[in-house]
Enzyme design. Structure first.
Site, short mmCIF file in Angstrom:
data_model
loop_
_atom_site.label_atom_id
_atom_site.label_comp_id
_atom_site.label_asym_id
_atom_site.label_seq_id
_atom_site.Cartn_x
_atom_site.Cartn_y
_atom_site.Cartn_z
N ASP A 115 4.02 -6.49 14.60
CA ASP A 115 3.14 -7.07 13.59
C ASP A 115 1.79 -7.40 14.23
O ASP A 115 1.72 -7.95 15.32
CB ASP A 115 3.77 -8.34 13.02
CG ASP A 115 2.85 -9.05 12.05
OD1 ASP A 115 2.86 -8.70 10.86
OD2 ASP A 115 2.12 -9.96 12.50
N THR B 86 2.18 -3.08 10.53
CA THR B 86 3.41 -3.86 10.73
C THR B 86 4.35 -3.22 11.74
O THR B 86 4.92 -3.91 12.59
CB THR B 86 4.14 -4.04 9.38
OG1 THR B 86 3.24 -4.63 8.45
CG2 THR B 86 5.36 -4.94 9.54
N GLU C 194 5.94 -1.20 14.94
CA GLU C 194 5.64 -1.27 16.37
C GLU C 194 4.89 -2.54 16.74
O GLU C 194 4.03 -2.54 17.63
CB GLU C 194 4.85 -0.03 16.82
CG GLU C 194 5.67 1.24 16.81
CD GLU C 194 6.95 1.14 17.61
OE1 GLU C 194 6.89 0.68 18.77
OE2 GLU C 194 8.01 1.50 17.09
N GLN D 226 -24.97 1.51 0.54
CA GLN D 226 -23.91 2.48 0.82
C GLN D 226 -23.85 2.78 2.31
O GLN D 226 -22.77 2.83 2.91
CB GLN D 226 -24.15 3.76 0.02
CG GLN D 226 -22.97 4.74 -0.02
CD GLN D 226 -21.94 4.38 -1.07
OE1 GLN D 226 -21.98 3.29 -1.65
NE2 GLN D 226 -20.99 5.27 -1.33
#
Length: 664
Positions: free
Chosen positions: A426, A422, A424, A330
């Site tokens: 890709d 995506t 502003e 963890q």
């Protein structure tokens, strides 16, 4: 039990001044006070409730968002809030809405691209929200390739007007937020055509709807593009579709700060440098990186607190089971994400400084740093948003089955955040832009051109090409200088290798196409170096508060060494480190997890998020998770009735063996 802090024991373990760390995270005491005040204002107002958001249908959800947006604007005026206060108020409402695009894109576009006269006309209307604007650039057929946009703006010299037209289905504007149902105006990006000549893409202010009855104006087809990913999430936003059928606008509604079109249709450039638009780009990307640190820190807060509450296995002699956070698996998944949240925060702080520096240079007609600033902001936008989207999903998995519940807050946070990968730019396209710049920088080293800014390390080319880490013991990896130099050498050797490979192709473009996957990895290595270096720079500053700096050192080490472990193939392939040194880094990483473990809850408390803003039963400040999960379950609309709708028609006939007689 109400009023009991089930995480009090965890908080008592803290080895640092949490209040001091809160100020470090906020950036200053003034910023902390502003954030604290606005977040509590939103949390205390029932109008801004969001616990039912994932249960509402789209129409009800959207109407609820309209109510919140209107109420927020009313509050801003009634309380006479400053611009900064109003911005933070909208931020903590935590709901994508048309005002995001109005204030975040429409108004800045007019400020950045409009003449003084245009600003005097349009900005007062926008600031009073007497008009509501959006930013209509992306089309159905083109997003990243702006120069491929198809919408046209043809000048008619007879009437002194532009004719805005959507010549094809794929030229339909598609995705602009606020466009679908709300915006009265838009800054529309279209191909400027005068006297039959195409002058490229420019911005135009176009009215879309009547200010009297809100109906679309003649020649305009506009609507919402439909339901998006996830419950709640981005479905509060009316992303729209827009088509023009020879819509006429006055010539003075073209944004003409950089280029003017005369009454006769002649195009001329003004004295204003075209490069000024890059200043706005740096600002927007800096904001996106800052938002990444916030979204990531929210997810980490939820996962950390719940990992302390949740117990599984390990019971000894009937005693309590082991806290999930005490399992190394963890910690290995969670603590690098906690470190990343702080790392992204500090690189965002630096980007804020960079924006000021770039703006000052542009105003002085100094463009020497422009390409480097564009490349590093593009790369950091890509790196941080991708890492954050992946991290939110990892935090959901760290919370086990309960993380899949909407009441955990994580599914909606993911749905709301993931579009950042995506919009502003890709992320893959941006990485390739960075890679082109890096290859160009390396190719100019022999000509004597000195690399600047975040590429200045390339000026030590000979040393970095020969570099081999001298780490001998695990604790040697605590030397931040050794870490930084290893990241510099890895990044530089990778870009040099790609640059050499590109020479084997007939043309550069063929090489870039074939090696694009490798080039993306080069860009990532460079951007990870930037984040590591800015974290180290932060540690060189004076940091007040007992134990605060030591915790930040641990987090910096974890961020860097977890990346080294994850990407050890690249460090080994470039001969920057040996296999034994990679193993030592991993050993040190495990030791660092043990240092952070007692401080984990205090480190997420330092983000200072209200329960309202977190929006998570699992991430509650008091850790009272299980009673609240049980209570929340009964609020689901499906539990409004004891016997479900459909019992008589479908379940009863099935149980009675009479399904063949029922009228399905």
């Amino acid at each position: 039990m109400e009023g009991v802090d089930y995480l009090a024991d965890e908080r008592s373990k803290a080895e640092f001044d949490v209040d001091a760390m809160k100020i470090v995270w906020a950036g200053s005491k003034e910023s902390f006070d502003l954030v604290d005040r606005m977040s509590k204002l939103v949390a205390s107002d029932p109008v801004f409730r969001k616990d039912n958001r994932t249960m509402l249908d789209r129409k009800a959800l959207f109407k609820c968002t309209l109510e919140k947006s209107a109420y927020a604007f009313k509050l801003v005026n009634e309380l006479n809030l400053t611009y900064e206060e109003a911005t933070k108020l909208r931020f903590f409402i935590d709901e994508p809405t048309f005002t995001d695009l109005h204030w975040g894109m429409f108004v800045p576009a007019i400020k950045g691209q409009g003449t003084e006269e245009q600003q005097e006309k349009w900005l007062p209307l926008a600031q009073k929200m007497q008009i509501i604007g959006c930013y209509a650039q992306t089309e159905l057929g083109h997003g990243s390739n702006i120069q491929g946009l198809e919408t046209t703006a043809t000048f008619d010299s007879k009437t002194d007007e532009f004719v805005i037209h959507s010549p094809t289905l794929t030229s339909s504007k598609w995705w602009p937020g606020g466009l679908g149902k709300v915006s009265t105006h838009a800054v529309v990006y279209a191909r400027l055509i005068t006297e039959g000549q195409d002058h490229g893409v420019h911005g135009f202010i176009v009215q879309l709807r009547s200010l009297e009855d809100h109906l679309p104006l003649p020649g305009i087809t506009v609507g919402d593009i439909g339901t998006k990913f996830g419950n709640g999430g981005y479905n509060t936003m009316d992303n729209g579709v827009l088509r023009f059928n020879h819509v006429r606008i006055p010539r003075n509604q073209m944004l003409m700060r950089v280029m003017q079109v005369s009454r006769e249709g002649k195009c001329t450039y003004s004295d204003v440098p075209r490069q000024l638009i890059y200043g706005t780009m740096v600002y927007v990307r800096q904001t996106i990186v800052s938002d990444a640190s916030i979204a990531l820190s929210r997810a980490v807060t939820i996962a950390t607190r719940y990992s302390c509450v949740r117990r599984q296995f390990g019971s000894q002699n009937g005693g309590p089971e082991t806290q999930v956070i005490d399992y190394k698996t963890q910690q290995n998944r969670l603590f690098p994400l906690l470190a990343s949240a702080y790392a992204f925060r500090f690189v965002a702080e630096w980007l804020k400084w960079l924006y000021g520096d770039v703006t000052a240079r542009l105003n002085a007609n100094d463009f020497s740093m422009l390409q480097e600033a564009h490349a590093c902001t593009a790369g950091l936008k890509s790196l941080t948003t991708t890492a954050t989207a992946d991290a939110i999903e990892e935090c959901r998995k760290l919370c086990g089955g309960h993380g899949y519940l909407c009441s955990s807050g994580l599914p909606e946070l993911f749905a709301m955040y993931v579009p950042a990968c995506t919009y502003e730019g890709d992320n893959m396209v941006l990485l390739l832009q960075v890679a082109r710049f890096l290859v160009k920088t390396v190719s100019q080293l022999g000509s004597g051109k000195k690399p600047v800014g975040t590429t200045s390390y390339m000026g030590r080319a000979e040393h970095l090409l020969q570099y081999r880490s001298n780490v001998e013991r695990a604790e040697d990896w605590l030397d931040l200088g050794a870490i930084l130099e290893a990241f510099e050498a890895r990044a530089f050797k990778m870009v040099v290798s790609c640059a050499q490979s590109l020479r084997n192709f007939p043309t550069p473009e063929e090489g870039f196409a074939e090696l694009s996957a490798d080039l993306a990895e080069v860009a990532i290595a460079h951007c990870q170096l930037i984040v590591v270096s800015k974290f180290i720079d932060k540690l060189k500053q004076e940091i007040p508060g007992k134990g605060v700096k030591q915790q930040l050192v641990f987090l910096c080490d974890i961020y860097a060494l977890s990346l080294l472990h994850k990407h050890q193939g690249e460090f080994l392939a470039t001969c920057t480190i040996t296999a034994e040194q990679a193993s030592l880094a991993n050993t040190q990483l495990r030791n660092l997890y043990s240092q952070v473990r007692p401080n984990a809850v205090a480190l997420v408390d330092s983000f200072n998020y209200t329960d309202h803003y977190l929006g998570s039963v699992l991430g509650r400040y008091d850790g009272n998770v299980y009673p609240k999960l049980y209570e929340t379950a009964w609020k689901d609309p499906l539990n409004d009735s004891v016997v479900t709708d459909g019992y008589v028609e479908y379940i009863k006939p099935l149980l009675k063996g009479k399904l063949h007689l029922s009228r399905l």
